[in-house]
Design a protein around this motif. Structure first.
Motif, PDB file in Angstrom:
ATOM      1  N   VAL A  87      13.382   5.505 -10.585  1.00 26.82           N
ATOM      2  CA  VAL A  87      13.040   4.239 -10.223  1.00 26.82           C
ATOM      3  C   VAL A  87      13.230   4.547  -8.628  1.00 26.82           C
ATOM      4  O   VAL A  87      14.354   4.547  -8.263  1.00 26.82           O
ATOM      5  N   GLY A  88      12.107   3.978  -8.124  1.00 24.49           N
ATOM      6  CA  GLY A  88      11.984   4.110  -6.705  1.00 24.49           C
ATOM      7  C   GLY A  88      11.679   2.613  -5.986  1.00 24.49           C
ATOM      8  O   GLY A  88      11.234   1.746  -6.662  1.00 24.49           O
ATOM      9  N   VAL A  89      12.474   2.301  -4.852  1.00 27.35           N
ATOM     10  CA  VAL A  89      12.345   0.911  -4.340  1.00 27.35           C
ATOM     11  C   VAL A  89      11.860   1.363  -2.864  1.00 27.35           C
ATOM     12  O   VAL A  89      12.287   2.240  -2.126  1.00 27.35           O
ATOM     13  N   SER A  90      11.119   0.570  -2.461  1.00 23.34           N
ATOM     14  CA  SER A  90      10.789   0.557  -0.794  1.00 23.34           C
ATOM     15  C   SER A  90      11.366  -0.444  -0.368  1.00 23.34           C
ATOM     16  O   SER A  90      11.582  -1.747  -0.543  1.00 23.34           O
ATOM     17  N   VAL A  91      12.205  -0.148   0.749  1.00 20.25           N
ATOM     18  CA  VAL A  91      12.958  -0.918   1.437  1.00 20.25           C
ATOM     19  C   VAL A  91      12.992  -1.044   3.118  1.00 20.25           C
ATOM     20  O   VAL A  91      12.776  -0.358   3.623  1.00 20.25           O
ATOM     21  N   THR A 133       0.958  -1.135  -0.035  1.00 21.61           N
ATOM     22  CA  THR A 133      -0.210   0.069  -0.055  1.00 21.61           C
ATOM     23  C   THR A 133       0.785   1.208   0.137  1.00 21.61           C
ATOM     24  O   THR A 133       0.464   2.326  -0.465  1.00 21.61           O
ATOM     25  N   ASN A 134       1.868   1.219   0.480  1.00 19.72           N
ATOM     26  CA  ASN A 134       2.841   2.297   0.479  1.00 19.72           C
ATOM     27  C   ASN A 134       3.064   2.936  -0.705  1.00 19.72           C
ATOM     28  O   ASN A 134       3.085   4.068  -1.232  1.00 19.72           O
ATOM     29  N   ILE A 135       3.772   1.892  -1.524  1.00 19.45           N
ATOM     30  CA  ILE A 135       4.193   2.339  -2.845  1.00 19.45           C
ATOM     31  C   ILE A 135       2.830   2.678  -3.770  1.00 19.45           C
ATOM     32  O   ILE A 135       2.915   3.468  -4.827  1.00 19.45           O
ATOM     33  N   VAL A 136       1.761   1.996  -3.764  1.00 23.79           N
ATOM     34  CA  VAL A 136       0.459   2.125  -4.529  1.00 23.79           C
ATOM     35  C   VAL A 136       0.145   3.519  -4.181  1.00 23.79           C
ATOM     36  O   VAL A 136      -0.387   4.310  -4.962  1.00 23.79           O
ATOM     37  N   GLY A 155      13.034   4.386  -0.301  1.00 25.33           N
ATOM     38  CA  GLY A 155      12.194   4.910   0.846  1.00 25.33           C
ATOM     39  C   GLY A 155      11.804   3.680   1.661  1.00 25.33           C
ATOM     40  O   GLY A 155      12.115   2.623   1.465  1.00 25.33           O
ATOM     41  N   GLY A 156      11.092   3.785   2.700  1.00 24.49           N
ATOM     42  CA  GLY A 156      10.546   2.823   3.605  1.00 24.49           C
ATOM     43  C   GLY A 156      11.320   2.766   4.999  1.00 24.49           C
ATOM     44  O   GLY A 156      12.163   3.797   5.331  1.00 24.49           O
ATOM     45  N   HIS A 157      10.967   1.987   5.827  1.00 24.59           N
ATOM     46  CA  HIS A 157      11.460   1.847   7.121  1.00 24.59           C
ATOM     47  C   HIS A 157      12.841   1.836   7.358  1.00 24.59           C
ATOM     48  O   HIS A 157      13.620   2.644   8.111  1.00 24.59           O
ATOM     49  N   HIS A 158      13.552   0.714   6.651  1.00 24.80           N
ATOM     50  CA  HIS A 158      15.031   0.835   6.683  1.00 24.80           C
ATOM     51  C   HIS A 158      15.742   1.749   6.194  1.00 24.80           C
ATOM     52  O   HIS A 158      16.619   2.514   6.754  1.00 24.80           O
ATOM     53  N   ALA A 159      15.248   2.387   4.825  1.00 23.07           N
ATOM     54  CA  ALA A 159      15.925   3.661   4.489  1.00 23.07           C
ATOM     55  C   ALA A 159      15.418   4.665   5.317  1.00 23.07           C
ATOM     56  O   ALA A 159      16.568   5.736   5.424  1.00 23.07           O
ATOM     57  N   THR A 160      14.496   5.073   6.065  1.00 22.81           N
ATOM     58  CA  THR A 160      14.200   6.222   7.229  1.00 22.81           C
ATOM     59  C   THR A 160      15.101   5.937   8.333  1.00 22.81           C
ATOM     60  O   THR A 160      15.770   6.983   8.772  1.00 22.81           O
ATOM     61  N   ALA A 161      15.361   4.829   8.622  1.00 19.77           N
ATOM     62  CA  ALA A 161      16.178   4.612   9.954  1.00 19.77           C
ATOM     63  C   ALA A 161      17.685   4.794   9.794  1.00 19.77           C
ATOM     64  O   ALA A 161      18.386   5.264  10.505  1.00 19.77           O
ATOM     65  N   LEU A 162      18.055   4.314   8.449  1.00 13.99           N
ATOM     66  CA  LEU A 162      19.640   4.388   8.119  1.00 13.99           C
ATOM     67  C   LEU A 162      19.824   5.011   6.836  1.00 13.99           C
ATOM     68  O   LEU A 162      20.506   4.249   5.848  1.00 13.99           O
ATOM     69  N   PRO A 163      19.523   5.892   6.439  1.00 15.61           N
ATOM     70  CA  PRO A 163      19.809   6.586   5.129  1.00 15.61           C
ATOM     71  C   PRO A 163      21.113   6.601   4.381  1.00 15.61           C
ATOM     72  O   PRO A 163      21.329   6.445   3.575  1.00 15.61           O
ATOM     73  N   ALA A 164      22.142   7.258   5.379  1.00 12.56           N
ATOM     74  CA  ALA A 164      23.419   7.280   4.937  1.00 12.56           C
ATOM     75  C   ALA A 164      24.122   5.791   4.813  1.00 12.56           C
ATOM     76  O   ALA A 164      24.795   5.618   3.783  1.00 12.56           O
ATOM     77  N   ASP A 165      23.701   4.860   5.685  1.00 12.84           N
ATOM     78  CA  ASP A 165      24.129   3.668   5.503  1.00 12.84           C
ATOM     79  C   ASP A 165      23.751   3.076   4.201  1.00 12.84           C
ATOM     80  O   ASP A 165      24.464   2.201   3.660  1.00 12.84           O
ATOM     81  N   LEU A 166      22.296   3.191   3.777  1.00 12.24           N
ATOM     82  CA  LEU A 166      21.676   2.557   2.463  1.00 12.24           C
ATOM     83  C   LEU A 166      22.561   3.209   1.439  1.00 12.24           C
ATOM     84  O   LEU A 166      22.593   2.554   0.476  1.00 12.24           O
TER      85      LEU A 166
END
Length: 171
Positions: free
Chosen positions: A70-74, A27-30, A101-112
Motif C-alpha cells: 500500500v503506497g500513499v502520496s504525501v 497524475t503522480n499515482i496514476v 512518496g511525494g513532496h513531503h515524503a521526499t523532503a522529510l523522509p526520516a521525520d515521516l
C-alpha cells in the motif's frame, strides 16, 4: 515469481472543502500504477480526496484487492490523513508493506517515518523506477537495501536515484 498487488492511495486532505479550490488529478499515482502494471505487477489507485465513502471505501478496496503493498502520496496537508489511513490498513492487513512518496515524503523522509509508525519505507525522489524495484525485491525476497531511493525503517537510506532521463522509457 508472482505479481505483487499494489494499492496506491491519495489520502484525504485536512483542508477539507478548501482543498477543492486547488484540486488536481493524482497524475503522480496514476503514472506509478501505469508503470507497475507495465512491469508485471497489478496496481490500482484510490483517490480519497474525491472518492465517496472515505475510510469505508478504503476498507472495501482492501477487502477486495488484498494488496501486498500500500503506497500513499504525501504532501504536507495529507500527513494526518495518511497516518489515519495507514493505521487502518495495518489494523485490517498487518502483512501489507507500506510506503509513502511525494513532496513531503521526499523532503522529510526520516521525520515521516517518525510521524507514521506504520510505514515500512519512504520513497525519496521519483518513484517510477524505485517502486517497481521495491515490488520486484519484495516479490523475490531480495533485500531492499539495494533499491536506490528508499528511506527504510529497518535499513536506513539506500542512496539517491538519478531522475528518469527519457520519459518515453516510462509506461
Amino acid at each position: 515469481v508472482r505479481t505483487m498487488r499494489v494499492l496506491l492511495v491519495r489520502p484525504p486532505s485536512i483542508l477539507g472543502a478548501m482543498s477543492r479550490q486547488n484540486l488536481q488529478h493524482p497524475t503522480n499515482i496514476v503514472g506509478l500504477a501505469s508503470e507497475l502494471n507495465a512491469r508485471g505487477h497489478s496496481a490500482t489507485v484510490l483517490d480519497l480526496e474525491t472518492a465517496p465513502g472515505g475510510m469505508a471505501a478504503l476498507e472495501l478496496r482492501l477487502e477486495g484487492a488484498r494488496p501486498d503493498v500500500v503506497g500513499v502520496s504525501v504532501v504536507t496537508p495529507h500527513v494526518p490523513g495518511a497516518a489515519l489511513l495507514l493505521r487502518r490498513v495495518r489494523d485490517l492487513d498487518a502483512g501489507a508493506f507500506m510506503i509513502a512518496g511525494g513532496h513531503h515524503a521526499t523532503a522529510l523522509p526520516a521525520d515521516l517515518l517518525d510521524e507514521i509508525p506504520e510505514l515500512d519505507a519512504v520513497c525519496v525522489g521519483e518513484g517510477d523506477r524505485t517502486l517497481v524495484e521495491l515490488c520486484d525485491g519484495l516479490d523475490s525476497g531480495r533485500s531492499l537495501t539495494d533499491v536506490a531511493g528508499l528511506q527504510l525503517r529497518a535499513g536506513g537510506f539506500t542512496g539517491h536515484r538519478d531522475p528518469v532521463e527519457d520519459l518515453d522509457d516510462l509506461a
